[in-house]
Write an enzyme that holds these catalytic residues in place. Structure first.
Site, PDB file in Angstrom:
ATOM      1  CB  SER A   1      11.904   7.662  -1.752  1.00  0.00           C
ATOM      2  OG  SER A   1      11.622   6.274  -2.364  1.00  0.00           O
TER       3      SER A   1
ATOM      4  NE  ARG B   1      12.430   5.002  -7.144  1.00  0.00           N
ATOM      5  CZ  ARG B   1      11.970   4.037  -6.819  1.00  0.00           C
ATOM      6  NH1 ARG B   1      12.267   2.762  -6.585  1.00  0.00           N
ATOM      7  NH2 ARG B   1      10.641   4.310  -6.249  1.00  0.00           N
TER       8      ARG B   1
ATOM      9  CG  HIS C   1      -0.788   6.461 -13.335  1.00  0.00           C
ATOM     10  ND1 HIS C   1      -1.818   5.778 -13.330  1.00  0.00           N
ATOM     11  CD2 HIS C   1      -0.358   6.530 -12.073  1.00  0.00           C
ATOM     12  CE1 HIS C   1      -2.117   5.451 -11.998  1.00  0.00           C
ATOM     13  NE2 HIS C   1      -1.285   5.912 -11.227  1.00  0.00           N
ATOM     14  CG  ASP C   2       3.261   5.415  -9.835  1.00  0.00           C
ATOM     15  OD1 ASP C   2       2.092   5.481 -10.407  1.00  0.00           O
ATOM     16  OD2 ASP C   2       3.608   5.928  -8.712  1.00  0.00           O
ATOM     17  CB  THR C   3      -0.223   2.081 -11.823  1.00  0.00           C
ATOM     18  OG1 THR C   3       0.028   2.428 -10.432  1.00  0.00           O
ATOM     19  CG2 THR C   3      -0.665   0.853 -12.073  1.00  0.00           C
TER      20      THR C   3
ATOM     21  CG  ASN D   1      -5.890   2.965  -6.254  1.00  0.00           C
ATOM     22  OD1 ASN D   1      -5.245   2.440  -5.224  1.00  0.00           O
ATOM     23  ND2 ASN D   1      -5.651   4.038  -6.628  1.00  0.00           N
TER      24      ASN D   1
ATOM     25  N   GLY E   1       7.697  -2.636  -5.576  1.00  0.00           N
ATOM     26  CA  GLY E   1       8.336  -3.168  -4.216  1.00  0.00           C
ATOM     27  C   GLY E   1       7.888  -4.451  -3.567  1.00  0.00           C
TER      28      GLY E   1
END
Length: 453
Positions: free
Chosen positions: A11, A13, A216-218, A276, A381
């Site tokens: 998802s 947002r 990069h989200d990380t 990872n 999360g």
């Protein structure tokens, strides 16, 4: 106010970040599905047009923010042709087209890790590119997903360096595209766009500045970690678990390569030295099959028998979408362990196995980085999952500090705020967990999947 576009593999947002007295608060403006789809002719594809439209709709709810930043998962890309149009679909990293490519690259370029420092995962961008017909790469520009969305918003092409570092084509020392990698693998230099740093202004969406964040989200998540000490470790836990430490320089040794550790760029010249590993993907896929909510299953799993069965979360059989409960049962049968007799038992198996994987990666990170770890920050999360946090503390023998949950969006906003000259800092952890279960039990469980603790 700052608008953060935070795209995950399930998802996405659009969040609005407000800074007041140095503290950041986040408001979710919109959330939308992003998951890949099977397309006619085979293969998993992202519906990037739908993602773009959802992003634009969300940004129009943001009012007049100071700026906009975009982060997403790594490695996947679109090819933009000379007319400025996207040529073809954007494939998902879980698409099986990359099978065997990593071995081919190793044969042609055995020093690949020594140059890039990147863990040889089968879906790395460079491996995906090598499955393309060579003529399709000529006259095109490769844009990673957040850069592609940014291009559609602003008309400006580039590659933000934290995400570019995951491609397997960036030199880990110079943080520039590696001529050796590009030429030895026969890729056209014109394929690679100019590099950008976090905090650079890249253009405007309508009247609002778009800023290149740690895309990069990380990298954004690590920017939001409230490190308790210089030797704290982190686990950014979502679909994947990224387990590592923040360093000043890459570790490019054969031992690091053998241990499957990667050196990715972070903000301010830092290095995200991490492994990872599979994260909540296993649990999310089970929930998708069952069609049941997580909270009651977690409560039941907390009371289920410990160590009835454990699995290797990184086993290839768990990689693709599908019937995850059946795959877990099959793994247990194949390894001589009892199949989980209930959904709660399956959840317990998954969470204990993730905790073991976390502990193993933390132990190896400490050894390769050359220093002990004193705290573990679990963000993303997974920080909401108190059972996972507690079992990670037990398995590792280290205190675990949980939060923030929306770490990627928060790091996105923090980079934007700094670019605007606004002082802001990440919030402290919201919960702490102390190890309380015998390490001997965990070591015995780890031995079942060939993991040394």
């Amino acid at each position: 106010m700052f608008a953060a576009v935070d795209l995950g593999a399930n998802s996405g947002r659009v969040m609005l970040g407000t800074v007041d007295g140095g503290e950041v608060s986040l408001t979710e403006l919109t959330r939308f599905p992003t998951g890949p789809r099977d397309r006619p002719g085979g293969g998993l594809r992202w519906d990037v047009g739908q993602i773009r439209d959802a992003v634009v709709a969300g940004l129009r709810l943001a009012g007049e923010p100071v700026s906009i930043g975009i982060d997403s998962w790594a490695v996947d890309y679109g090819l933009v042709d000379s007319s400025g149009s996207l040529d073809g679909d954007v494939r998902c990293y879980r698409d099986p087209r990359v099978d065997g490519v990593a071995e081919r690259v190793r044969a042609v370029l055995p020093e690949h890790y020594a140059i890039t420092g990147i863990q040889p995962l089968p879906f790395n961008t460079v491996y995906q590119l090598l499955t393309e017909p060579p003529e399709r790469l000529v006259g095109h520009t490769m844009l990673l997903l957040p850069d592609l969305i940014g291009y559609w918003l602003t008309g400006s092409m580039g590659a933000e360096v934290t995400n570019a570092s995951t491609t397997g084509m960036l030199d880990a020392i110079t943080r520039k595209w590696s001529p050796a990698v590009v030429s030895r693998l026969g890729l056209p230099e014109s394929l690679l766009p100019p590099l950008r740093q976090p905090g650079e202004h890249i253009g405007h969406f309508e009247s609002t500045s778009v800023v290149s964040v740690a895309s990069h989200d990380t990298a954004s998540a690590v920017a939001a970690v409230p490190f308790a000490s210089p030797t704290s470790a982190y686990i950014s836990c979502g679909t994947w678990s990224l387990v590592g430490v923040k360093l000043d320089a890459p570790v490019l040794t054969p031992d690091a390569r053998t241990a499957n550790f990667t050196n990715e760029a972070g903000v301010d010249g830092s290095v995200r030295f991490l492994r990872n590993t599979m994260g909540l993907w296993l649990l999310n896929e089970c929930l998708r099959v069952w069609g049941t909510p997580l909270p009651p299953l977690l409560a039941a799993a907390a009371g289920a028998p410990a160590f009835a069965a454990v699995v290797d979360p990184d086993d290839p059989s768990f990689f693709a979408p599908g019937d995850m409960p059946a795959r877990i049962a099959a793994y247990c049968a194949r390894t001589g362990q009892p199949e989980p007799p209930s959904r709660a038992a399956t959840v317990r198996t998954i969470i204990e196995s993730l905790a073991l994987a976390h502990a193993g990666a933390l132990r190896t990170a400490a050894r390769l980085a050359g220093h002990d770890i004193d705290f573990v920050h679990l963000v993303g999360g997974g920080a909401r999952n108190s059972l996972l946090c507690q079992l990670t503390a037990d398995a590792s023998g280290l205190p675990v500090l949980a939060g923030p949950v929306e770490a990627s969006a928060l790091g996105n906003v923090l980079v934007q705020a700094r670019a605007a000259g606004v002082r802001a800092s990440p919030p402290p952890a919201f919960a702490s967990y102390q190890p309380c279960r015998s390490r001997t039990l965990w070591q015995s469980a780890a031995s079942r999947i060939g993991l040394g603790l």
